[in-house]
Scaffold this active site. Structure first.
Site, PDB file in Angstrom:
ATOM      1  N   HIS A 290       0.857  -1.188   0.000  1.00 34.68           N
ATOM      2  CA  HIS A 290       0.000   0.000   0.000  1.00 34.68           C
ATOM      3  C   HIS A 290       0.889   1.233   0.000  1.00 34.68           C
ATOM      4  O   HIS A 290       1.784   1.374   0.836  1.00 34.68           O
ATOM      5  CB  HIS A 290      -0.887   0.006   1.239  1.00 34.68           C
ATOM      6  CG  HIS A 290      -1.702   1.253   1.391  1.00 34.68           C
ATOM      7  ND1 HIS A 290      -2.706   1.601   0.513  1.00 34.68           N
ATOM      8  CD2 HIS A 290      -1.641   2.243   2.313  1.00 34.68           C
ATOM      9  CE1 HIS A 290      -3.232   2.752   0.889  1.00 34.68           C
ATOM     10  NE2 HIS A 290      -2.609   3.158   1.980  1.00 34.68           N
TER      11      HIS A 290
ATOM     12  N   GLU B 213      -6.431   8.784  -6.632  1.00 36.44           N
ATOM     13  CA  GLU B 213      -7.599   9.019  -5.783  1.00 36.44           C
ATOM     14  C   GLU B 213      -7.298  10.135  -4.792  1.00 36.44           C
ATOM     15  O   GLU B 213      -6.386  10.020  -3.976  1.00 36.44           O
ATOM     16  CB  GLU B 213      -7.977   7.742  -5.027  1.00 36.44           C
ATOM     17  CG  GLU B 213      -9.195   7.915  -4.128  1.00 36.44           C
ATOM     18  CD  GLU B 213      -9.478   6.693  -3.281  1.00 36.44           C
ATOM     19  OE1 GLU B 213     -10.172   6.843  -2.259  1.00 36.44           O
ATOM     20  OE2 GLU B 213      -8.992   5.596  -3.624  1.00 36.44           O
TER      21      GLU B 213
ATOM     22  N   ARG C 253      17.594  14.954  12.445  1.00 29.93           N
ATOM     23  CA  ARG C 253      17.774  16.332  11.966  1.00 29.93           C
ATOM     24  C   ARG C 253      19.090  16.512  11.217  1.00 29.93           C
ATOM     25  O   ARG C 253      19.330  17.564  10.616  1.00 29.93           O
ATOM     26  CB  ARG C 253      17.719  17.304  13.152  1.00 29.93           C
ATOM     27  CG  ARG C 253      16.385  17.246  13.892  1.00 29.93           C
ATOM     28  CD  ARG C 253      16.391  18.124  15.117  1.00 29.93           C
ATOM     29  NE  ARG C 253      16.506  19.540  14.784  1.00 29.93           N
ATOM     30  CZ  ARG C 253      16.545  20.510  15.697  1.00 29.93           C
ATOM     31  NH1 ARG C 253      16.480  20.201  16.989  1.00 29.93           N
ATOM     32  NH2 ARG C 253      16.642  21.766  15.321  1.00 29.93           N
TER      33      ARG C 253
ATOM     34  N   GLY D 212       2.595   5.135   4.392  1.00 30.32           N
ATOM     35  CA  GLY D 212       1.961   5.784   5.536  1.00 30.32           C
ATOM     36  C   GLY D 212       0.512   5.356   5.635  1.00 30.32           C
ATOM     37  O   GLY D 212      -0.053   4.794   4.691  1.00 30.32           O
ATOM     38  N   GLU D 213      -0.106   5.645   6.768  1.00 33.98           N
ATOM     39  CA  GLU D 213      -1.486   5.224   6.978  1.00 33.98           C
ATOM     40  C   GLU D 213      -2.440   5.948   6.037  1.00 33.98           C
ATOM     41  O   GLU D 213      -2.128   7.013   5.494  1.00 33.98           O
ATOM     42  CB  GLU D 213      -1.897   5.468   8.429  1.00 33.98           C
ATOM     43  CG  GLU D 213      -1.909   6.930   8.822  1.00 33.98           C
ATOM     44  CD  GLU D 213      -2.258   7.120  10.294  1.00 33.98           C
ATOM     45  OE1 GLU D 213      -3.347   7.657  10.553  1.00 33.98           O
ATOM     46  OE2 GLU D 213      -1.456   6.736  11.160  1.00 33.98           O
ATOM     47  N   SER D 214      -3.598   5.357   5.827  1.00 30.77           N
ATOM     48  CA  SER D 214      -4.602   5.952   4.940  1.00 30.77           C
ATOM     49  C   SER D 214      -5.034   7.320   5.451  1.00 30.77           C
ATOM     50  O   SER D 214      -5.207   7.522   6.655  1.00 30.77           O
ATOM     51  CB  SER D 214      -5.825   5.030   4.840  1.00 30.77           C
ATOM     52  OG  SER D 214      -5.486   3.806   4.245  1.00 30.77           O
ATOM     53  N   GLY D 215      -5.191   8.267   4.516  1.00 28.17           N
ATOM     54  CA  GLY D 215      -5.664   9.597   4.865  1.00 28.17           C
ATOM     55  C   GLY D 215      -4.597  10.553   5.336  1.00 28.17           C
ATOM     56  O   GLY D 215      -4.897  11.696   5.702  1.00 28.17           O
ATOM     57  N   ILE D 216      -3.327  10.150   5.295  1.00 30.21           N
ATOM     58  CA  ILE D 216      -2.267  11.025   5.798  1.00 30.21           C
ATOM     59  C   ILE D 216      -1.793  12.023   4.749  1.00 30.21           C
ATOM     60  O   ILE D 216      -1.093  12.982   5.062  1.00 30.21           O
ATOM     61  CB  ILE D 216      -1.086  10.184   6.325  1.00 30.21           C
ATOM     62  CG1 ILE D 216      -0.238  11.014   7.291  1.00 30.21           C
ATOM     63  CG2 ILE D 216      -0.232   9.648   5.175  1.00 30.21           C
ATOM     64  CD1 ILE D 216       0.749  10.208   8.101  1.00 30.21           C
ATOM     65  N   GLY D 217      -2.185  11.812   3.476  1.00 31.85           N
ATOM     66  CA  GLY D 217      -1.849  12.791   2.444  1.00 31.85           C
ATOM     67  C   GLY D 217      -0.895  12.305   1.368  1.00 31.85           C
ATOM     68  O   GLY D 217      -0.284  13.124   0.673  1.00 31.85           O
ATOM     69  N   LYS D 218      -0.790  11.010   1.196  1.00 27.88           N
ATOM     70  CA  LYS D 218       0.128  10.471   0.183  1.00 27.88           C
ATOM     71  C   LYS D 218      -0.303  10.873  -1.231  1.00 27.88           C
ATOM     72  O   LYS D 218       0.512  11.348  -2.026  1.00 27.88           O
ATOM     73  CB  LYS D 218       0.198   8.943   0.295  1.00 27.88           C
ATOM     74  CG  LYS D 218       0.687   8.433   1.638  1.00 27.88           C
ATOM     75  CD  LYS D 218       0.852   6.924   1.650  1.00 27.88           C
ATOM     76  CE  LYS D 218      -0.459   6.200   1.455  1.00 27.88           C
ATOM     77  NZ  LYS D 218      -1.403   6.405   2.579  1.00 27.88           N
ATOM     78  N   SER D 219      -1.577  10.671  -1.542  1.00 28.09           N
ATOM     79  CA  SER D 219      -2.067  10.973  -2.890  1.00 28.09           C
ATOM     80  C   SER D 219      -2.047  12.468  -3.174  1.00 28.09           C
ATOM     81  O   SER D 219      -1.731  12.903  -4.285  1.00 28.09           O
ATOM     82  CB  SER D 219      -3.487  10.421  -3.068  1.00 28.09           C
ATOM     83  OG  SER D 219      -3.509   9.019  -2.925  1.00 28.09           O
TER      84      SER D 219
ATOM     85  N   ASP E  30      -2.038   4.074  -4.465  1.00 32.13           N
ATOM     86  CA  ASP E  30      -2.758   3.157  -3.576  1.00 32.13           C
ATOM     87  C   ASP E  30      -2.140   1.762  -3.523  1.00 32.13           C
ATOM     88  O   ASP E  30      -1.756   1.293  -2.460  1.00 32.13           O
ATOM     89  CB  ASP E  30      -4.239   3.060  -3.958  1.00 32.13           C
ATOM     90  CG  ASP E  30      -5.034   2.330  -2.883  1.00 32.13           C
ATOM     91  OD1 ASP E  30      -4.878   2.692  -1.698  1.00 32.13           O
ATOM     92  OD2 ASP E  30      -5.786   1.415  -3.222  1.00 32.13           O
TER      93      ASP E  30
END
Length: 304
Positions: free
Chosen positions: A136, A199, A240, A151-158, A175
Site C-alpha cells: 500500500h 484518488e 535532523r 503511511g497510513e490511509s488519509g495522511i496525504g500520500k495521494s 494506492d
C-alpha cells in the site's frame, strides 16, 4: 510465479508442431540445449527447463544412424519436459514428433536464430518469474529517483503525489504498488485497472494522463527510496542531521527509508523533491553535508 506454455507461444509467435499438456507451467527462467542428453549423458539434466534445439543439435541428430537416433530421442522425451523449441525454422526429425505426441510434450518452432532466441526467452522469463509483492502506497518518479511513499490511509500520500505531478514529476501508481525483484533491483508498477489514476479525497478519482498529459505517468520505475509519512509527534526525536540510516526490507532487498513527520504548514512535496536531489547527491559525492560542517568547524578551531 509461473508462465503457461500458451502464453509463451503467443508472446514469441511460436509455431505449434505438437500440442502438449495444457496444464504444464514454466517455473524456471533457465533454458537447456540438449546436446549432452542426445549423446546419452543425463547427469544434472533439468527437464523442467525449456529445451531448445538449434542448428548444432539438429545436425548432431541428422548424422546419427536412424536406429541410434530413435533410441536417443525416445529416452530424451521420456522425461517430463516442459516444452521443446526448435529454432531457425528447422524441420524436426519425425522421431521427435512421434515421441512428443506419445508423451504429450509441446513441440514448438521459431524462426529466430538460436542465440537470440535463448537471450530473449531468458530475459522474458527472468521478468515474468521474478518474485513479486504488493504494498500500500504511492510510487512517484521525482528528478529521476523512484520514491515509494508509505503511511497510513488519509495522511496525504495521494495529495502529495498530485502536487509533485503539478511540479513536473511523474506518477507510477497510487494506492497499490506491485513490486517485483529483478536481478537485485526492485521494480514498481501499477495494477492494470488503476494505471494513470489517482484518488484524492474530496474530489474522487482523477485521470492523471488526461489532465496532465502522457508524460506525467510512467509504466514502471526502480524503487530507490522510501518516504514514510507519519503524524507529527512532539515527543519523537526525529533525525535532523541525516545520519540516522533506516532501511525497509522488500523481497529481501534493503531500501533506504526516511521518516517524514506530517503536520499542517509543512510543504511535503518540496521536502520530497529535496530528498530526491539529496539522494542523488549522496550517490555522486564522497562527502556529506555533516562532513562539510565538521570540516568547517575544524578550520575555525584551527584559526582560533
Amino acid at each position: 510465479m509461473a508462465v503457461s506454455v500458451k502464453r509463451l507461444i503467443n508472446d514469441f509467435d511460436l509455431e505449434v508442431l505438437v500440442e502438449g499438456n495444457e496444464d504444464i507451467k514454466i517455473e524456471v527462467n533457465d533454458v537447456n540445449r540438449p546436446g549432452l542428453q542426445l549423446a546419452g549423458f543425463y547427469n544434472y539434466f533439468a527437464p523442467e527447463r525449456i529445451q531448445i534445439i538449434g542448428k548444432a543439435e539438429w545436425s548432431f541428430l541428422q548424422d546419427m544412424q536412424i536406429e541410434v537416433r530413435k533410441k536417443r530421442v525416445k529416452k530424451y522425451l521420456s522425461f517430463n519436459i516442459t516444452c521443446l523449441i526448435i529454432s531457425r525454422d528447422l524441420e524436426p526429425h519425425e522421431e521427435f514428433i512421434k515421441e512428443a505426441r506419445k508423451n504429450n510434450i509441446w513441440v514448438l518452432r521459431s524462426k529466430s536464430v538460436t542465440t537470440k532466441l535463448i537471450s530473449k526467452i531468458t530475459l522474458y522469463l527472468a521478468d515474468k518469474l521474478a518474485p513479486e509483492t504488493r504494498l500500500h502506497g504511492v510510487l512517484v518518479d521525482v528528478s529521476g529517483i523512484g520514491i515509494l511513499i508509505t503511511g497510513e490511509s488519509g495522511i496525504g500520500k495521494s495529495e502529495t503525489a498530485l502536487e509533485l505531478i503539478k511540479r513536473g514529476h511523474r506518477l507510477i501508481t497510487d494506492d497499490a504498488v506491485d513490486i517485483r525483484e529483478s536481478d537485485g533491483t526492485l521494480i514498481g508498477s501499477s495494477p492494470k485497472i488503476t494505471i494513470g489514476m489517482l484518488e484524492v479525497r474530496g474530489i474522487g478519482i482523477i485521470d492523471v494522463t488526461q489532465l496532465y498529459g502522457l508524460s506525467s505517468v510512467l509504466e514502471e520505475k526502480e524503487i530507490k527510496l522510501i518516504m514514510h509519512f507519519e503524524h507529527w509527534k512532539d515527543d519523537n526525536d526525529y533525525d535532523r542531521l541525516g545520519i540516522d540510516n533506516q532501511y525497509m526490507d522488500i523481497l529481501g532487498i534493503p531500501v533506504k527509508k526516511l521518516t517524514v513527520p506530517v503536520r499542517p504548514g509543512r510543504n511535503i512535496a518540496v521536502i520530497i523533491e529535496a530528498a530526491a536531489v539529496n539522494y542523488r547527491y549522496s550517490l555522486m559525492s564522497k562527502i556529506s553535508p555533516v562532513d562539510i560542517i565538521e570540516n568547517r568547524m575544524s578550520a575555525v578551531s584551527d584559526e582560533a
